[in-house]
Enzyme design. Structure first.
Site, short mmCIF file in Angstrom:
data_model
loop_
_atom_site.label_atom_id
_atom_site.label_comp_id
_atom_site.label_asym_id
_atom_site.label_seq_id
_atom_site.Cartn_x
_atom_site.Cartn_y
_atom_site.Cartn_z
N THR A 183 47.90 40.37 17.81
CA THR A 183 48.78 39.43 17.10
C THR A 183 49.96 39.11 18.01
O THR A 183 50.75 40.01 18.35
CB THR A 183 49.27 40.06 15.79
OG1 THR A 183 48.13 40.40 15.01
CG2 THR A 183 50.17 39.13 15.01
N LEU A 204 41.34 41.68 9.80
CA LEU A 204 40.81 42.84 9.07
C LEU A 204 41.92 43.68 8.45
O LEU A 204 43.07 43.65 8.90
CB LEU A 204 39.94 43.71 9.99
CG LEU A 204 40.56 44.36 11.23
CD1 LEU A 204 41.40 45.57 10.90
CD2 LEU A 204 39.46 44.74 12.19
N ALA A 209 53.02 45.59 -7.68
CA ALA A 209 54.36 46.12 -7.38
C ALA A 209 54.19 47.55 -6.88
O ALA A 209 53.21 48.22 -7.19
CB ALA A 209 55.20 46.09 -8.64
N CYS A 251 51.18 46.25 10.52
CA CYS A 251 51.23 44.80 10.72
C CYS A 251 52.36 44.08 9.99
O CYS A 251 53.18 43.43 10.63
CB CYS A 251 49.89 44.18 10.33
SG CYS A 251 48.57 44.67 11.44
N PHE A 257 47.02 40.87 -3.94
CA PHE A 257 48.37 41.13 -3.41
C PHE A 257 49.47 40.87 -4.42
O PHE A 257 50.52 40.33 -4.10
CB PHE A 257 48.61 40.30 -2.13
CG PHE A 257 48.01 40.97 -0.93
CD1 PHE A 257 48.79 41.76 -0.09
CD2 PHE A 257 46.66 40.87 -0.67
CE1 PHE A 257 48.24 42.42 0.98
CE2 PHE A 257 46.10 41.53 0.40
CZ PHE A 257 46.89 42.31 1.23
N LYS A 271 48.03 33.50 12.29
CA LYS A 271 48.04 34.93 11.99
C LYS A 271 49.38 35.37 11.38
O LYS A 271 49.42 36.10 10.38
CB LYS A 271 47.75 35.71 13.29
CG LYS A 271 47.88 37.22 13.17
CD LYS A 271 46.85 37.82 12.23
CE LYS A 271 47.20 39.26 11.92
NZ LYS A 271 46.32 39.86 10.94
P1 NAD Z 1 46.33 50.41 18.31
O1 NAD Z 1 47.64 50.92 18.74
O2 NAD Z 1 45.52 51.16 17.31
O3 NAD Z 1 45.40 50.21 19.60
C1 NAD Z 1 45.82 49.65 20.79
C2 NAD Z 1 45.11 50.36 21.93
O4 NAD Z 1 45.41 49.67 23.13
C3 NAD Z 1 45.56 51.80 22.14
O5 NAD Z 1 44.43 52.65 22.09
C4 NAD Z 1 46.20 51.80 23.53
O6 NAD Z 1 45.98 53.00 24.25
C5 NAD Z 1 45.48 50.63 24.18
N1 NAD Z 1 46.18 50.06 25.33
C6 NAD Z 1 47.50 49.78 25.46
N2 NAD Z 1 47.73 49.28 26.70
C7 NAD Z 1 46.55 49.23 27.34
C8 NAD Z 1 46.14 48.81 28.65
N3 NAD Z 1 47.04 48.32 29.51
N4 NAD Z 1 44.85 48.89 28.97
C9 NAD Z 1 43.96 49.40 28.09
N5 NAD Z 1 44.27 49.81 26.85
C10 NAD Z 1 45.56 49.72 26.48
O7 NAD Z 1 46.58 48.92 17.80
P2 NAD Z 1 45.76 48.11 16.69
O8 NAD Z 1 46.21 48.52 15.34
O9 NAD Z 1 44.32 48.14 17.02
O10 NAD Z 1 46.35 46.65 16.92
C11 NAD Z 1 46.03 45.89 18.06
C12 NAD Z 1 46.51 44.45 17.83
O11 NAD Z 1 45.80 43.87 16.73
C13 NAD Z 1 47.98 44.34 17.47
O12 NAD Z 1 48.51 43.17 18.03
C14 NAD Z 1 47.97 44.23 15.96
O13 NAD Z 1 49.10 43.55 15.45
C15 NAD Z 1 46.72 43.42 15.74
N6 NAD Z 1 46.10 43.64 14.43
C16 NAD Z 1 46.04 44.89 13.90
C17 NAD Z 1 45.42 45.08 12.66
C18 NAD Z 1 45.37 46.45 12.04
O14 NAD Z 1 45.09 46.54 10.84
N7 NAD Z 1 45.61 47.53 12.78
C19 NAD Z 1 44.85 43.99 11.99
C20 NAD Z 1 44.91 42.74 12.58
C21 NAD Z 1 45.54 42.56 13.80
#
Ligand code: NAD
Length: 441
Positions: free
Chosen positions: A121, A157, A263, A271, A260, A215
């Site tokens: 995001t 997701l 309360a 997020c 959603f 997003k």
């Molecule tokens: P997370 O922290 O669970 O995973 C991120 C991973 O990236 C970590 O394992 C970290 O070690 C790895 N990483 C960081 N720098 C790196 C590099 N240089 N090379 C390789 N790996 C590297 O994060 P997440 O929850 O999976 O979220 C990821 C993105 O997706 C974010 O932008 C988040 O806002 C977005 N997002 C998350 C969700 C959710 O429910 N978690 C849903 C939609 C979107």
């Protein structure tokens, strides 16, 4: 297709596992060597329902692999997803250091044309910055050829239901700008997601900047519904109305819908808090203001103090030596994710007032203990509540939905049950002897 996914976290692992399940050859790369070692030893670094089984099946079929080696990952994937974290910076804006570092690392190893898909995001304009990092690396290597196209494919997701959400998406948003590579990239992405578009087209194509903004707009809209309902609930409390009846009454309107509208403790998680903050900051950066989203955030901050205020009404400001129990530490059920969980602020305030806090969570206690080392983790909801003056139900795991309230009451030293998710019926809790507090009822 051959796919690489950078970032093996909640989004990267679910995306990788699901794409492998659809038959693609997936390589997940993460810079965290311990995470990759766990994955290579058939473990999982996170809890997500169904993910262990999905991974086991696809590992056995040889469709998913894990590495720390960027060169190998760049070589492997014709489509490379970036799914690394974008946490908040101090001013609320999105911290893009991981995304841009990944772009630079990919650029170092690019040898032939790849589609770079940003799934993290990120604020509007990030695809352009990713593109620049990639091109800078190619320039350093004296390569003038166009070896990539950066597109946006934000992820929608929900943790706790992530596999179902990925496999049955309401929509797939793809931002792709006009370029000489447009047709090639369009075809590849159509092919990648073809199984989701068989029944009817779920992919919504747009330009990159609109996809990036979509997003944030989606998360801000969902957060708005939550804060709105929390305000209605607080008003219902003052006026003697029942927010659950109001919720059903408005949700039945097709223009509003039921989702959603609950309360509770206010939104938390990995997020909504960071994405609303980032959207507010994005607007400020271009001389504008997100007035609605700013109010949503203020209401949410206020909501987190609700529990503590209710407890102070009962016990006074000094909670020294009093034991309190918290049920549910993760920010929502069916995950172990503690990022920005409402439980953190609640527990910290109780600890600061001198309370002794015991907690239970079906999956989140290991993560919770890292953030709140002074909390005693209990092995069941009942043992957390033993001799407690009050119990607070913070996260609505199924395990807390049908507990024996009479047994609970008998085990406690006090009689306060604060149900921040409106799980129990007030009459039922009162009949069991509780001084029962819920939200907006
Ligand atoms: P997370 O922290 O669970 O995973 C991120 C991973 O990236 C970590 O394992 C970290 O070690 C790895 N990483 C960081 N720098 C790196 C590099 N240089 N090379 C390789 N790996 C590297 O994060 P997440 O929850 O999976 O979220 C990821 C993105 O997706 C974010 O932008 C988040 O806002 C977005 N997002 C998350 C969700 C959710 O429910 N978690 C849903 C939609 C979107």
């Amino acid at each position: 297709m051959k796919i690489s996914i950078v970032g093996a976290g909640y989004v990267g692992l679910v995306t990788g596992g699901c794409l492998a399940e659809l038959g693609h050859q997936v390589m997940c790369i993460d810079s965290d060597a311990a995470k990759v070692a766990t994955l290579n030893a058939a473990g999982l670094p996170i809890y997500e329902p169904g993910l262990q089984e999905l991974m086991a099946r696809n590992r056995a079929e040889g469709r998913i692999h894990f590495t720390t080696d960027m060169a190998q990952a760049v070589e492997h994937g014709e489509v490379i997803f970036i799914a690394v974290g974008t946490p908040s910076k101090e001013d609320g804006s999105a911290d893009l250091q991981h995304v841009l570092a990944v772009a630079t690392q990919i650029g170092r190893h690019l040898k032939k044309f790849k589609v770079i898909v940003n799934k993290s995001t990120v604020p509007v304009g990030t695809a352009y910055r990713v593109q620049k990092c990639l091109q800078d690396e190619l320039n350093k290597r004296g390569i003038q050829e166009s070896l990539f196209e950066v597109i946006s494919n934000p992820e929608f997701l929900k943790e706790g239901a992530a596999i179902k959400d990925f496999m049955h998406p309401d929509r797939i948003v793809i931002g792709l700008d006009a370029s000489p590579n447009y047709n090639t990239v369009h075809q590849k992405m159509e092919l990648l997601y073809s199984s989701f578009n068989r029944h009817h087209a779920r992919t919504i194509w747009m330009d990159v900047r609109s996809a990036e903004l979509t997003k944030y707009a989606a998360n801000a809209m969902l957060a708005t519904r939550i804060s709105f309902m929390n305000e209605i609930a607080n008003l219902a409390d003052l006026m003697g109305a029942d927010v659950d009846s109001v919720r059903r009454g408005i949700g039945a309107d097709a223009r509003i819908g039921h989702g959603f509208l609950y309360a509770g403790t206010g939104y938390g998680g990995s997020c909504f808090p960071k994405d609303t903050r980032a959207l507010i900051q994005t607007a400020l950066d271009c001389g504008s203001q997100m007035k609605v989203v700013t109010a949503v955030e203020n209401v949410n901050d206020h909501q987190k103090t609700l529990l503590v205020n209710r407890l102070i009404q009962n016990f006074g400001e000094d909670l020294s030596g009093l034991k309190f129990a918290i049920w549910g530490m993760a920010f929502k059920p069916n995950t172990d994710d503690m990022r920005d969980a409402p439980s953190i602020a609640i527990v910290q305030t109780l600890l600061d007032a001198g309370a002794i806090v015991h907690a239970h969570d079906p999956e989140g206690m290991e993560e919770a203990a890292k953030i709140l080392p002074d909390v005693v983790m209990a092995d069941s909801a009942y043992s957390a509540a033993q001799d407690a003056y009050a119990v607070a139900l913070v996260t609505e795991w199924d395990a807390y939905r049908a507990l024996d309230l009479k047994k609970l009451h008998a085990a406690m030293a006090g009689d306060v049950l604060v149900d921040l998710r409106n799980i129990y019926r007030p009459e039922e809790a009162q009949a069991a002897g509780f001084n029962y507090v819920s939200v907006g009822r």
